[in-house]
Design an enzyme around this catalytic site. Structure first.
Site, short mmCIF file in Angstrom:
data_model
loop_
_atom_site.label_atom_id
_atom_site.label_comp_id
_atom_site.label_asym_id
_atom_site.label_seq_id
_atom_site.Cartn_x
_atom_site.Cartn_y
_atom_site.Cartn_z
N GLU A 179 109.81 38.02 -17.33
CA GLU A 179 108.50 38.49 -16.85
C GLU A 179 108.23 39.87 -17.44
O GLU A 179 109.16 40.58 -17.82
CB GLU A 179 108.50 38.58 -15.32
CG GLU A 179 109.47 39.63 -14.76
CD GLU A 179 108.80 40.61 -13.79
OE1 GLU A 179 107.58 40.82 -13.92
OE2 GLU A 179 109.50 41.14 -12.92
N HIS A 224 111.18 32.05 -6.78
CA HIS A 224 110.94 32.75 -5.50
C HIS A 224 109.63 32.28 -4.88
O HIS A 224 108.90 31.50 -5.48
CB HIS A 224 110.99 34.27 -5.66
CG HIS A 224 109.91 34.83 -6.55
ND1 HIS A 224 109.90 34.65 -7.92
CD2 HIS A 224 108.79 35.55 -6.27
CE1 HIS A 224 108.85 35.26 -8.44
NE2 HIS A 224 108.14 35.81 -7.46
ZN LIG Z 1 106.85 37.59 -7.55
#
Ligand SMILES: [Zn+2]
Length: 623
Positions: free
Chosen positions: A183, A34
């Site tokens: 993450e 992203h």
């Molecule tokens: Zn991010």
């Protein structure tokens, strides 16, 4: 300035700084999940600065928005540099305006990005398959599933497991990958319910305005900004408030343009409103801020970038507004250590900005609107994916350690938190479809029965065609053939990957077809080959062969100790003789020494990965 020191040290990717740079040779493909700078900020430096020339994949919105972010990054850096130069009273610093990349370089870099659609699979270099999945988080964010030679990895990037006001929640197939790299921004946080958070936010904003104060909300130009604008816009419409809401910088219009362009990537509600021609991103109440309004005394709400108060508009406005306790600062996201945002959240009341000390009287709130999965979301994703190994990245060390333990305890899988530059070795079961012949099973059973070894520990899993079988700790080993025979038939019929916990008592519970004979499974091509040259330092190969036999014998004895759970075990002559024979059998069966070409070759079946990797470790230790 954007100096190369701010970027990752890519030299580590090729192991050494001594060699000439050739990243294209070391890296098959770069995947950009992203547009956030911590995920793409070094891309221009990587392609234009150090010369990576291979494929780069990103979704269409990401490809479209990245240039805005990089350009913004470049400008903020240039401003910071000018300021620091002024502070140094222009003491002959010749590097004026120098940044690690220029607008031209950004343009060139972006032209190299190849787009990938959601659920599309692209093949890179013949054998690497990459598939993109929706990640929520920000417009265009995706997760990547990468498959190569039967091994697979999911890289999550940043993701969100619950839908918000403008984006949907992450969605991915049940992929059972060998490794999930996730993450962990909110590794141990379970965020309070979304509505309560929104109510609290609106309450603080409204109260501050009614008391004649101003509200500053530092945000990334794209992402949370839109989420919170939608929230305030709805509230303003409902309560008929008249206070102005401002948004700094020309990025507003651009951001809205991209949301309109990629409306399909937003959530269902936004899509519906768009089809009814009432584009929800055309805000009635949100206006672009002019410099006069910053200085004005009237109550207002102001969204300003960047989100961590590390420069630009948000920091300039903060400097102006920080001195009054009537004002409120709401930090809706994460702030990296070293930024003004981070200092404020740690409670510092005197902050140095541009060499001046600022007295902080403004009320400060940290309300997490950042779209990352919390610990519940991370566990949910890992459970859904049925990951075999997990690696945690993009988080704080201590929180990662806690989550890692939770993953090990609750999911029973390996979980790693490697430090930067650390190398991690993960063994996978090679998923090669095979048909197993009786002689392999016999051989396996012989080894197992004779040695009491640990090769096939109780409940270890073996890959049989499409069927994973867990064998219990049995002594009547001959019946293993009977076990495998019907199981193979069963798995071939179902064509599903499934784990069967096979204990002898359960045998009757399985409905097997027995009309197919074992002969069908006689053609076995199960060999995994691995060979390597024998080290130059070894002069006599016959001597090496002897050392190899000894090492295998020692390891067998070691395994036997382990099997008995003893620290020391004195071996009887008979046992020693048996183990020596076994070592010889294993050596003959799995290892071939080529004296002329000075190579050693290891061949083992898919069923025998434990033996294979065991022998490989022994070889590695000798060579
Ligand atoms: Zn991010």
């Amino acid at each position: 300035m954007v100096s190369p020191q701010q970027f990752p040290d890519f030299y580590f990717l090729q192991g050494s700084q001594q060699q000439t740079l050739d990243f294209t040779q070391h890296i098959d493909c770069v995947l950009i999940t992203h547009f956030h700078l911590d995920h793409c900020g070094a891309l221009t430096y990587f392609t234009e600065g150090v010369g990576y020339n291979g494929p780069v994949l990103a979704t269409p919105p990401t490809k479209a928005i990245i240039p805005l972010m990089l350009e913004d990054f470049r400008k903020v850096s240039a401003t910071q540099q000018r300021q620091s130069q002024n502070n140094q009273q222009n003491n002959n610093n010749s590097g004026g305006g120098e940044t690690a990349f220029t607008s031209e370089m950004i343009k060139n870099c972006i032209s190299k990005i190849q787009t990938i659609q959601l659920h599309e699979t692209l093949t890179i270099k013949d054998d690497i398959k990459v598939t993109a999945y929706y990640a929520g988080h920000v417009l265009g964010a995706c997760m990547f599933y990468v498959e190569c030679n039967g091994e697979s990895v999911v890289y999550t990037g940043d993701y969100n497991m619950t839908a918000d006001r403008h984006l949907g929640s992450a969605w991915i197939d049940k992929l059972k990958p060998d490794l999930v790299i996730t993450e962990t921004t909110y590794a141990t946080t379970i965020r309070d319910s979304k509505r309560a958070r929104e109510r609290e936010f609106l309450k603080q904003v409204h109260e501050t305005l009614d008391n004649g104060g101003k509200v500053l909300i530092p945000v990334f130009a794209l992402g949370r900004a839109q989420e919170l604008c939608v929230l305030l816009e709805t509230y303003w419409n409902r309560t008929n408030l008249q206070y102005p809401i401002y948004f700094t910088g020309g990025l507003t219009e651009k951001a809205n343009f991209y949301y309109k362009l990629f409306i399909n990537w937003t959530n269902e509600k936004i899509k519906r409103s768009f089809t009814k021609n009432q584009n929800i991103f055309q805000f009635q109440h949100v206006k672009t801020l002019d410099t006069a309004s910053i200085k004005s005394d009237q109550p207002m709400v102001c969204f300003a970038s960047p989100g961590m108060l590390h420069g630009g508009y948000s920091l300039a406005i903060f400097k102006d507004w920080a001195g009054s306790e009537k004002n409120t600062l709401i930090i809706p996201g994460y702030c990296m250590p070293g930024t003004v945002g981070n200092k404020l959240l740690s409670g510092e009341k005197r902050i140095m900005i541009d060499g001046k000390e600022v007295d902080v009287k403004i009320k400060i709130y940290n309300m997490s609107f950042s779209a990352h999965a919390d610990s519940k979301g991370i566990m949910e994703l890992l459970t859904h994916l049925e990951a075999k190994n997990v690696m945690l990245v993009h988080g704080e060390k201590e929180k990662m350690r806690v989550l890692s333990q939770q993953i090990k305890d609750q999911l029973g899988v390996n979980c790693y938190c490697p430090a930067n530059h650390a190398q991690l070795k993960i063994y996978t079961d090679p998923k090669i479809e095979i048909l197993i012949g009786a002689h392999i099973i016999n051989l396996m059973n012989q080894i197992y029965a004779k040695s009491l070894l640990n090769f096939y520990r109780p409940n270890s899993t073996m890959y049989l065609s499409n069927c994973l079988i867990s064998v219990d700790n049995r002594t009547e080993i001959d019946t293993n053939i009977e076990i495998c025979k019907p199981l193979m038939i069963s798995s071939h019929e179902s064509q599903n990957s499934q784990i069967i916990d096979f204990a002898s008592q359960q045998k009757q519970e399985h409905q097997f077809k027995v009309d197919q004979t074992l002969d069908q499974y006689e053609q076995v091509d199960m060999v995994l080959n691995w060979s390597q040259p024998i080290s130059e330092s070894i002069q006599d190969i016959t001597l090496f062969e002897g050392r190899l036999t000894d090492a295998i014998l020692n390891s067998i004895l070691e395994q036997k100790k382990l099997a008995f759970g003893l620290k020391n075990l004195i071996f009887m002559d008979e046992e020693l003789k048996e183990a020596t024979q076994l070592a010889q059998v294993i050596q003959d069966q799995y290892l071939q020494l080529d004296h002329d070409n000075r190579t050693v070759r290891l061949s083992f079946g898919s069923l025998e990965t434990d033996i294979g990797y065991w022998l490989k470790d022994i070889l590695d230790s000798l060579n």
